[in-house]
Write a protein that holds these residues in place. Structure first.
Motif, PDB file in Angstrom:
ATOM      1  N   TRP A  35       0.878  -1.181   0.000  1.00  0.00           N
ATOM      2  CA  TRP A  35       0.000   0.000   0.000  1.00  0.00           C
ATOM      3  C   TRP A  35       0.908   1.222   0.000  1.00  0.00           C
ATOM      4  N   GLY A  36       0.862   1.961  -1.078  1.00  0.00           N
ATOM      5  CA  GLY A  36       1.788   3.066  -1.280  1.00  0.00           C
ATOM      6  C   GLY A  36       2.755   2.699  -2.390  1.00  0.00           C
ATOM      7  N   LYS A  37       2.901   3.628  -3.350  1.00  0.00           N
ATOM      8  CA  LYS A  37       3.855   3.329  -4.430  1.00  0.00           C
ATOM      9  C   LYS A  37       4.604   4.576  -4.852  1.00  0.00           C
ATOM     10  N   LYS A  38       5.769   4.321  -5.448  1.00  0.00           N
ATOM     11  CA  LYS A  38       6.602   5.396  -5.961  1.00  0.00           C
ATOM     12  C   LYS A  38       6.278   5.567  -7.449  1.00  0.00           C
ATOM     13  N   HIS A 233       1.671  10.224   4.687  1.00  0.00           N
ATOM     14  CA  HIS A 233       0.972   9.533   5.775  1.00  0.00           C
ATOM     15  C   HIS A 233       1.845   9.512   7.034  1.00  0.00           C
ATOM     16  N   PRO A 234       1.255   9.854   8.197  1.00  0.00           N
ATOM     17  CA  PRO A 234       2.072   9.913   9.422  1.00  0.00           C
ATOM     18  C   PRO A 234       2.673   8.566   9.837  1.00  0.00           C
ATOM     19  N   PHE A 235       2.050   7.456   9.417  1.00  0.00           N
ATOM     20  CA  PHE A 235       2.536   6.141   9.847  1.00  0.00           C
ATOM     21  C   PHE A 235       3.202   5.358   8.711  1.00  0.00           C
ATOM     22  N   ALA A 236       3.493   6.033   7.594  1.00  0.00           N
ATOM     23  CA  ALA A 236       3.974   5.323   6.395  1.00  0.00           C
ATOM     24  C   ALA A 236       5.261   4.547   6.664  1.00  0.00           C
ATOM     25  N   GLU A 237       6.262   5.188   7.232  1.00  0.00           N
ATOM     26  CA  GLU A 237       7.562   4.521   7.397  1.00  0.00           C
ATOM     27  C   GLU A 237       7.456   3.305   8.313  1.00  0.00           C
ATOM     28  N   GLN A 238       6.681   3.452   9.403  1.00  0.00           N
ATOM     29  CA  GLN A 238       6.497   2.303  10.302  1.00  0.00           C
ATOM     30  C   GLN A 238       5.796   1.167   9.561  1.00  0.00           C
ATOM     31  N   LEU A 273      -3.891  -2.690   6.581  1.00  0.00           N
ATOM     32  CA  LEU A 273      -4.191  -2.045   5.301  1.00  0.00           C
ATOM     33  C   LEU A 273      -5.337  -1.050   5.472  1.00  0.00           C
ATOM     34  N   HIS A 274      -6.397  -1.499   6.120  1.00  0.00           N
ATOM     35  CA  HIS A 274      -7.559  -0.618   6.296  1.00  0.00           C
ATOM     36  C   HIS A 274      -7.290   0.481   7.325  1.00  0.00           C
ATOM     37  N   ALA A 275      -6.427   0.192   8.287  1.00  0.00           N
ATOM     38  CA  ALA A 275      -6.033   1.237   9.247  1.00  0.00           C
ATOM     39  C   ALA A 275      -5.301   2.375   8.536  1.00  0.00           C
ATOM     40  N   SER A 280      -5.347   8.133   6.870  1.00  0.00           N
ATOM     41  CA  SER A 280      -4.762   9.030   5.869  1.00  0.00           C
ATOM     42  C   SER A 280      -5.537  10.349   5.890  1.00  0.00           C
ATOM     43  N   MET A 281      -5.061  11.317   5.133  1.00  0.00           N
ATOM     44  CA  MET A 281      -5.743  12.612   5.058  1.00  0.00           C
ATOM     45  C   MET A 281      -5.884  12.989   3.590  1.00  0.00           C
ATOM     46  N   PRO A 282      -7.075  12.959   2.989  1.00  0.00           N
ATOM     47  CA  PRO A 282      -8.352  12.643   3.627  1.00  0.00           C
ATOM     48  C   PRO A 282      -8.456  11.150   3.996  1.00  0.00           C
ATOM     49  N   TYR A 283      -9.243  10.865   5.034  1.00  0.00           N
ATOM     50  CA  TYR A 283      -9.441   9.507   5.541  1.00  0.00           C
ATOM     51  C   TYR A 283     -10.668   8.896   4.878  1.00  0.00           C
TER      52      TYR A 283
END
Length: 360
Positions: A35-38, A233-238, A273-275, A280-283
């Motif tokens: 979830w998340g791509k470059k 996303h604030p939790f992306a790296e974790q 994944l759903h968390a 996210s913003m917007p959530y």
């Protein structure tokens, strides 16, 4: 083959005036999610999936030589009838892969495609559809370059499929497929999916996936938009670190057959994944009330019976119920007796682990 340049078509020694090919390619379900791509469809974290067997797209490609006028030329049929609203997606795909397949504008293509699962069933057909189309394009390239190795054929097919839909690269070859660089998986790459070659415990042979169709409507937020929301996303790296850890863990589990540990990781990954969507913003929330009803019912059933059944989710409301083949009868009885009421029109699909694309 560690660079995009390795996939630029060379040595096209043969001339082909016209012809056809036909491939089926299956859907897949990720156990560790990406979830998340470059840029250029590169995943922000590695993933691993079970390839399905029966939920697949069957695509026939007819091609005929034409004058290259600088444009792509193709007709698109879905179940034998013209499907104009699919064409922009195919056009975009051809534009993305042209650098690697420079012969594409020299042919007119008729793409005739169908799914074995109901359209708009809420099962993502982009993975199976883009994989099936990529297999056909590689059949043409193989005809133009007869000396091409089988290994290169499948790797480039996966590479092309990824440019159409990220997870499509996991629908080309193998029962368990890894996509994304991971230190513990030899040969893993961000550019294509690779077959998981470590020994897999018999507990996972012919593993079952019953898909409960909770909501067949269009998602209010597309996966593409959802992936993009991971950028700030604030939790992306974790999350990306967690995916690497979970992939290492599931590699061991697939070898030792520990179903309890498998369940913990697979369900945790689905909820994580759903968390990510909810934080996210917007959530946004893609689960429906009936998704949660099913999850709670599965937890209660597993707790009461000690049968090793678990759930996973894609980026949507539907629930994939995963379980070993030796408990199939008990689980199907439970599904029919307690879960179908939560499905739209009582619809569900029984599937199991498959092996990838098939030349028809």
């Amino acid at each position: 083959m560690n660079s995009e340049k390795d996939f630029i078509a060379k040595s096209l020694t043969a001339t082909i005036e016209n012809g056809s090919s036909e491939w089926s390619a299956p859907s897949n379900i990720a156990l560790v999610k990406y979830w998340g791509k470059k840029q250029h469809q590169i995943p922000a974290n590695p993933s691993i999936s079970f390839t399905l067997r029966d939920c697949k797209t069957i695509t026939k490609l007819n091609f005929a030589k034409r004058e290259n006028d600088g444009n792509f030329s193709f007709d698109l049929l879905f179940e034998g009838k013209p499907k104009e609203d699919f064409k922009p997606k195919i056009q975009k795909f051809l534009e993305r892969i042209e650098a690697y397949c420079p012969y594409l504008k020299e042919y007119h293509f008729t793409i005739d495609t169908e799914n074995t699962f109901p359209h708009s069933s809420g099962i993502a057909s982009s993975a199976s559809g883009m994989a099936a189309l990529s297999m056909n394009i590689m059949s043409l390239e193989k005809a133009l370059n007869p000396s091409m190795s089988e290994d290169y054929f499948y790797r480039k097919a996966s590479f092309l499929a990824r440019l159409g839909s990220g997870s499509a690269c996991r629908s080309v070859k193998g029962s368990v497929v890894v996509w994304g660089n991971h230190a513990g998986i030899e040969g893993s790459s961000d550019l294509f999916g690779v077959e998981f070659t470590s020994e897999i415990h018999r507990n996972f042979s012919n593993y079952q996936d019953t898909i409960l169709l909770v909501d067949k409507g269009e998602k209010q937020v597309s996966s593409t938009v959802g992936h993009d929301l991971m950028h700030n996303h604030p939790f992306a790296e974790q999350r990306f670190g967690q995916a690497h850890q979970n992939l290492s863990a599931i590699k061991s589990i697939l070898g030792n057959g520990d179903l309890e540990a498998f369940i913990k990781i697979v369900e945790s990954e689905a909820l994580t994944l759903h968390a990510m969507m909810m934080t996210s913003m917007p959530y946004f929330i893609l689960m429906k009330p009936n998704t949660l009803e099913i999850i709670n019912a599965i937890w209660k059933f597993r707790n009461d019976t000690k049968i090793p059944v678990c759930f996973t989710l894609d980026a949507g409301a539907n629930v994939h119920v995963l379980y070993p083949e030796n408990v199939r009868e008990s689980v199907l009885q439970f599904i029919k007796g307690e879960l179908l009421g939560y499905c739209q029109n009582g619809q569900y699909i029984c599937d199991r682990i498959g092996t990838g694309a098939i030349n028809i």
